[in-house]
Design a protein around this motif. Structure first.
Motif, PDB file in Angstrom:
ATOM      1  N   GLN A 194     -35.410  35.913  -4.380  1.00  0.00           N
ATOM      2  CA  GLN A 194     -35.835  36.490  -3.118  1.00  0.00           C
ATOM      3  C   GLN A 194     -34.859  36.031  -2.041  1.00  0.00           C
ATOM      4  O   GLN A 194     -34.395  34.900  -2.079  1.00  0.00           O
TER       5      GLN A 194
ATOM      6  N   VAL B 250     -34.831  32.074  -1.042  1.00  0.00           N
ATOM      7  CA  VAL B 250     -36.068  31.289  -0.964  1.00  0.00           C
ATOM      8  C   VAL B 250     -36.814  31.328  -2.297  1.00  0.00           C
ATOM      9  O   VAL B 250     -36.569  32.190  -3.135  1.00  0.00           O
ATOM     10  N   GLY B 251     -37.713  30.378  -2.456  1.00  0.00           N
ATOM     11  CA  GLY B 251     -38.554  30.339  -3.659  1.00  0.00           C
ATOM     12  C   GLY B 251     -37.809  29.729  -4.825  1.00  0.00           C
ATOM     13  O   GLY B 251     -36.619  29.415  -4.754  1.00  0.00           O
ATOM     14  N   PRO B 252     -38.544  29.524  -5.932  1.00  0.00           N
ATOM     15  CA  PRO B 252     -37.938  28.879  -7.099  1.00  0.00           C
ATOM     16  C   PRO B 252     -36.860  29.750  -7.747  1.00  0.00           C
ATOM     17  O   PRO B 252     -36.929  30.972  -7.709  1.00  0.00           O
TER      18      PRO B 252
END
Lengths: 411, 411
Positions: free
Chosen positions: B359, B348-350
């Motif tokens: 992450q 997840v996340g950039p």
């Protein structure tokens, strides 16, 4: 803690470059110089150096311009070139005094009521943390960023470029919360968030409450966030829980959110009905004026600046930031001759996604003399940063590349 | 300022969640609880709560474990879930006391000598800033991170997971500097950086100096950096100028760099010849042992943890970080049954690039009882995080997924 209490920042003695300033005994001198330089494009507006308000006393005081107890701006030269704006350099704008810090005593116990879904209910942050996790990088920017460049001098903080930063938020996607509560009711058109600020007794709450509505489609990438840049959200930035609406101006990202509702109509709060509207110069705002929601394509140069020290003739890297609001930045052009000719800059550093800003850099050789440096951006949909600002009564939405230019002198 | 001076951190009174702790009057209690929980996998090693050293007094004291004046670790639960580790939560490990803060008085005036190129010369930071700009996100990790999990109890700080963070560095690519100086001399095999720490008089500098050599190919993405996470590099992290070698352990990223040389041989400094070598248990290190350079594939869980509070049975998001050293992470698997079965987690996340960590998150429903949560990562080249640590004399390079598991109790 009251918002009108000012205390000196310990950071101004110990933090990073501040240690250097303290060591060199230049504190007062350098603050004045920085303040002058930061407002070089509007020298008359150089703010007096006020101390930080108590709820933001942990900020790096040497790089913040204090417009008021609830309005702190980051100096242009302090926005850096590493994509992310650290929390202790991030601007602050609160429409009401922040709630008491006691609301952070048990962050997981904070409650948000979710309405306009099949099974409306109150959820604690602890429950939200079990419903999903996402992180989004986005430009957080005050609707009035750049207001200080309007010759009409609208009321409100005279922000230059620093009522903006690029930050990372972690939380649960609003979509996941809505799904867990049975999905949205049909026919609703807005996502409405209500802030948890304490309102004075005996006043119609609608006149003061921070409650904003955005179009329902903004839900797509919205978060209920508990973390900013890898740490629990500080009180000054809306902790323990903030509604994050990527691509929308700061005011739409509700701090201390206590209610999230999907609604048929926009909020009846004054801040929605009359506030934050693009109103013609000299007119009173009404709800027929366009609401300040999505951000436009924008870029500006963060270096070199008039306060970068005497520039020697020769190689120089012009750098800055560019973002597209809802869309990714595609390209940035730079002019070193006041807009007569333009060169394409390089986008450098990691790409944090379409809501984040990108850094741009262009290596040039500047001869001796005065140079007006300009930048202009274009997003992935072909939207271009305009040359001129849109004049309006309250100084919102300044994306003019002309206004954002800087003048530097090369010796 | 001496490194042995301890002062209380103002952050422990004012910053973020600290305000809450102060408000609740739980400071001492909560620190003890956190210290115990952070070392739940090695309860006997719970460190005493020491104050922060003066040069890092600006850190968030409530989330740092102070192993010594030059060794600060981030608590596991404080690594967050927003990809980036803020500077005030980033671990510190210095091999020598930091130079006096006066070196930050004029950052642009700092000088680095560049040798092993056609036109060797001294360059100021100001000159470097005209030569290029790049930003890299990378995991900064102490070679001994995870040492505290070795049953052999090697000497050195007993780090758990928090001698690591993911941060952004801005500076000039070393490649650009080398090109500007005519290119490298031929036949050289190493990039050698020398730290600017002050050495005592009358001692052979080689016994103490911080000078490390890395293979020449590490130059590819290396930077001479002046900025960390969007702000000038603090003294504790190597400002005004640090050599950044993405993918290599912390010690190879030379702080206060005063010389950058391309060399035929490795540095003669003890820290290179005998220090930071993978040496068999019970043996003395020699330069025939492998040097601690590139980082291996690694992941760990940052939540839930034993200190996340009593977990209720039901939905829960397991999350953590994963990185591949030189290569991007491709996937992460999570086990909730002590390694019997595994499920693929979501990244997840950039994505901040191959040197950053990602992450991961996995939504699960945990029934009542005790659960051992594990994670294991694989990089884009198919390298897999191993089950077991490689035993070695000094406790370097612990990437064992078994060691990094956490036990949680669901009520």
């Amino acid at each position: 803690m009251t918002d009108s209490t000012f205390v000196p920042s310990r950071r101004s003695l110990l933090g990073g470059s501040l240690a250097a300033v303290a060591a060199a005994g230049l504190d007062g001198l350098s603050r004045t110089a920085l303040a002058q330089a930061a407002s070089a494009s509007a020298p008359a507006a150089a703010p007096a150096a006020k101390p930080l308000p108590a709820f933001a006393a942990w900020k790096d005081g040497s790089v913040m311009i204090v417009h008021g107890a609830n309005a702190l701006e980051t100096r242009r030269g302090a926005l850096g070139s590493s994509v992310i704006t650290p929390a202790d350099r991030l601007y602050v704008r609160n429409n009401l005094p922040a709630p008491d810090a006691a609301i952070l005593a048990d962050r997981d116990a904070w409650v948000v009521q979710v309405d306009g879904v099949k099974n409306p209910r109150a959820l604690t942050v602890k429950e939200l943390k079990g419903m999903g996790l996402e992180t989004v990088a986005m430009v957080l920017q005050c609707s009035g960023n750049g207001r200080g460049m309007f010759p009409s001098k609208p009321s409100g903080s005279p922000w230059q470029v620093g009522a903006a930063g690029c930050v990372l938020w972690s939380g649960v996607p609003v979509r996941a919360v809505v799904e867990a509560l049975g999905g949205p009711l049909s026919g609703l058109k807005y996502m409405t968030g209500t802030g948890g600020e304490k309102l004075p007794e005996g006043v119609d709450p609608r006149t003061l409450m921070v409650e904003r509505s955005v179009p329902l489609e903004a839900m797509g990438d919205a978060l209920l966030a508990w973390e900013l840049n890898g740490a629990p959200i500080p009180l000054a930035h809306g902790g323990p829980l903030r509604l994050i609406v990527p691509g929308y101006t700061g005011v739409n990202n509700i701090k201390y959110i206590k209610r999230l509702a999907f609604t048929a109509e926009q909020s009846e709060a004054a801040i929605q009905q009359h506030g934050y509207r693009m109103t013609a110069l000299g007119q009173k705002s009404t709800n027929a004026d366009p609401s300040v929601w999505e951000m436009g394509v924008k870029s500006w140069i963060n270096g070199p600046l008039p306060d970068s020290g005497a520039l020697a003739a020769g190689p120089c890297v012009i750098h800055g930031v560019a973002f597209g609001g809802l869309h990714a930045v595609k390209r940035v052009e730079v002019s070193v001759d006041d807009g007569k000719t333009w060169q394409e800059a390089k986008l450098v550093g990691p790409d944090l996604g379409r809501y984040a800003w990108r850094q741009f850099a262009l290596a040039v050789k500047l001869p001796a003399g005065m140079h007006t440096l300009l930048s202009r951006a274009e997003d992935s949909k072909g939207n271009r940063q305009p040359e001129l600002r849109v004049e309006n009564a309250h100084g919102y939405g300044n994306t003019s590349w002309r206004d954002h230019g800087v003048k530097v002198v090369v010796a």
